[in-house]
Design an enzyme around this catalytic site. Structure first.
Site, mmCIF file in Angstrom:
data_model
loop_
_atom_site.group_PDB
_atom_site.id
_atom_site.type_symbol
_atom_site.label_atom_id
_atom_site.label_comp_id
_atom_site.label_asym_id
_atom_site.label_seq_id
_atom_site.Cartn_x
_atom_site.Cartn_y
_atom_site.Cartn_z
ATOM 1 N N TYR A 94 0.008 1.282 -5.906
ATOM 2 C CA TYR A 94 -0.089 -0.029 -5.257
ATOM 3 C C TYR A 94 -0.046 -1.176 -6.258
ATOM 4 O O TYR A 94 0.163 -2.321 -5.883
ATOM 5 C CB TYR A 94 -1.365 -0.131 -4.416
ATOM 6 C CG TYR A 94 -1.428 0.817 -3.226
ATOM 7 C CD1 TYR A 94 -0.449 1.780 -3.022
ATOM 8 C CD2 TYR A 94 -2.461 0.750 -2.309
ATOM 9 C CE1 TYR A 94 -0.506 2.654 -1.950
ATOM 10 C CE2 TYR A 94 -2.515 1.622 -1.224
ATOM 11 C CZ TYR A 94 -1.540 2.576 -1.060
ATOM 12 O OH TYR A 94 -1.608 3.437 0.011
ATOM 13 N N LYS A 110 -2.704 15.754 -7.220
ATOM 14 C CA LYS A 110 -1.480 16.537 -7.023
ATOM 15 C C LYS A 110 -1.050 16.987 -8.425
ATOM 16 O O LYS A 110 0.047 16.700 -8.902
ATOM 17 C CB LYS A 110 -0.422 15.655 -6.327
ATOM 18 C CG LYS A 110 0.812 16.391 -5.847
ATOM 19 C CD LYS A 110 0.539 17.317 -4.682
ATOM 20 C CE LYS A 110 1.833 18.074 -4.323
ATOM 21 N NZ LYS A 110 1.577 19.224 -3.445
ATOM 22 N N ASP A 117 -2.450 17.787 -0.451
ATOM 23 C CA ASP A 117 -1.929 18.397 0.786
ATOM 24 C C ASP A 117 -2.947 19.385 1.357
ATOM 25 O O ASP A 117 -3.189 19.437 2.565
ATOM 26 C CB ASP A 117 -0.555 19.052 0.561
ATOM 27 C CG ASP A 117 -0.428 19.735 -0.789
ATOM 28 O OD1 ASP A 117 -1.379 19.684 -1.596
ATOM 29 O OD2 ASP A 117 0.633 20.339 -1.055
ATOM 30 N N ASP A 129 -6.418 6.196 0.464
ATOM 31 C CA ASP A 129 -6.007 5.372 1.605
ATOM 32 C C ASP A 129 -5.631 6.280 2.779
ATOM 33 O O ASP A 129 -6.084 6.105 3.917
ATOM 34 C CB ASP A 129 -4.805 4.522 1.164
ATOM 35 C CG ASP A 129 -4.500 3.385 2.138
ATOM 36 O OD1 ASP A 129 -5.275 3.212 3.097
ATOM 37 O OD2 ASP A 129 -3.486 2.699 1.933
ATOM 38 N N ASP A 183 -7.953 7.361 6.530
ATOM 39 C CA ASP A 183 -7.501 7.214 7.922
ATOM 40 C C ASP A 183 -7.629 8.544 8.656
ATOM 41 O O ASP A 183 -7.985 8.600 9.833
ATOM 42 C CB ASP A 183 -6.034 6.742 7.982
ATOM 43 C CG ASP A 183 -5.921 5.218 7.993
ATOM 44 O OD1 ASP A 183 -6.814 4.552 7.427
ATOM 45 O OD2 ASP A 183 -4.946 4.691 8.577
#
Ligand code: NAD
Length: 369
Positions: free
Chosen positions: A141, A191, A223, A247, A251
């Site tokens: 970001y 990851k 994942d 982020d 959610d």
């Protein structure tokens, strides 16, 4: 105590939920004898419309001279075609950076009685109590370069994931320290089988874990973490993640515990902290008076705890929320199909009434002791 708070309602449902959160702040201040100074400022799309930029200088100045910042949400489809620097979200990213807010705390707990609001089986979601600790000022970001080049049909877009070791170290310490006051478990998400940033992340986490031998550490690929979050959410305690992974996973955690409208957040690390619900501006329900204000209201509880060290007052807000929900009051996002729902302001009023009633009972008991 004087609570000097900059309030930035923003766009969409932002002003609707912020109004309820401010009502809770005022109720707490009145009940517990605090003085409150609130100043309202524009951020996001509304600021673009009024001033041409998403974070006007006077808004930033007001935030920097406050004790804490309460934000609603920014963004909306009307601003999607603006250039990157003018988009509402750019204002929020700059505000986080200017405040030095590198540690984003996002608690996601399944409150007793709300198991039926989860899309998961009740026995799977029961007992879920996760604290996502998301790195907020690094990664994709903020990394440079970021650009789109070339002619139509041949364009190439670039984003950069970038982490410096000290940036990783400081967020890792926050996660381990917080775990010490919880169930002493940290799940670090990365990851590392693919990304350089994740390999560095994992090395730093593993190294620092040696200083926190009382906290259990596990590493998980993002994942795999996404899958575990829906198959066995109650197994997580503190989830430590870089900016984008945090982020996305928050959610997911929000959906697991019932609704994104429930999740608060605190962004800490600088002198002044930022508090905001996890959700966005929800353009699909904005203006209808049906948004769930609890994420914003619980953000106020986090503010009372982290910025003002008013633990008792923070607990009063949390208890009032739990109590309102246990009386089966539900906003539209939480109500089961065919069941009645209450409005944003009705939910806010239920919670402020709970706070007032509990405070007056406590006062009565103290007077007759
Ligand atoms: P969103 O969080 O706004 O909405 C996702 C879904 O959740 C929608 O169905 C919405 O109705 C629902 N929802 C959100 N908040 C709710 C609440 N309080 N009560 C009940 N339901 C609620 O995410 P999105 O649709 O991806 O994004 C909409 C806009 O918000 C975009 O412009 C996006 O960039 C922006 N956004 C801003 C922030 C922020 O300000 N921190 C965060 C995420 C998205």
């Amino acid at each position: 105590m004087l609570l000097n708070i900059a309030v930035l309602p923003g766009d969409g449902v932002g002003p609707e939920v912020t109004d309820q959160a401010v009502g809770v702040l005022q109720t707490i201040a009145a009940a517990f004898g605090h003085e409150i100074k609130l100043t309202r400022h524009d951020v996001g799309g509304i600021a673009v419309q009024k001033c041409g930029i998403p974070l006007p200088e006077d808004t930033l100045r007001a935030c920097l001279s406050s004790d804490a910042v309460l934000l609603g949400a920014v963004g909306g489809p009307g601003f999607d075609s603006l250039s990157r620097q003018l988009r509402p979200e750019a204002g929020l990213l700059r505000l986080r950076r200017e405040l030095g807010a590198f540690a984003n705390l996002r608690p996601a707990a399944c409150l007793p009685g709300l198991e039926e609001c989860s899309p998961l089986r009740q026995d799977v979601v029961a007992g879920t109590d996760i604290l996502i600790v998301r790195e907020l000022l690094g990664g994709l970001y903020f990394g440079e370069p970021r650009k789109t080049e070339g002619s139509p049909g041949q364009r190439v877009a670039t984003d950069t994931m970038h982490y410096r070791e000290p940036e990783v170290e400081r967020i890792v310490r926050v996660a381990f320290e917080l775990a010490r006051n919880r169930r002493r478990k940290v799940t670090s998400v990365d990851k590392a089988n693919v990304l350089e940033c994740s390999r560095l992340w994992r090395e730093v986490v593993t190294h620092l874990a040696g200083e926190y031998s009382d906290v259990h550490l596990e590493h998980m690929y993002v994942d795999s973490a996404a899958m575990a979050m829906v198959s066995r959410p109650a197994d997580f305690d503190v989830v430590l993640a870089e900016n984008m992974f945090g982020d996305i996973l928050s959610d997911e955690a929000a959906a697991v515990v019932g609704s994104i409208g429930m999740l608060p957040s605190a962004s800490l690390g600088g002198r002044i902290a930022l508090y905001e619900p996890v959700h966005g501006s929800a353009p699909d329900i904005a203006g209808k008076g049906i948004a769930n204000p609890i994420g914003a209201i619980l953000s106020v509880a986090m503010m009372l705890r982290h910025s003002f060290h008013l633990e008792h007052e923070a607990e009063q807000v949390e208890t009032a929320v739990a109590s309102a929900l246990s009386s089966a009051h539900r906003t539209r996002d939480l109500a089961r199909a065919g069941r009645p729902a209450i409005s944003t302001s009705e939910m806010g009023a239920r919670i402020t009434t709970e706070i007032r009633e509990r405070a007056s009972v406590a006062e009565h008991l103290a007077a007759h002791r």
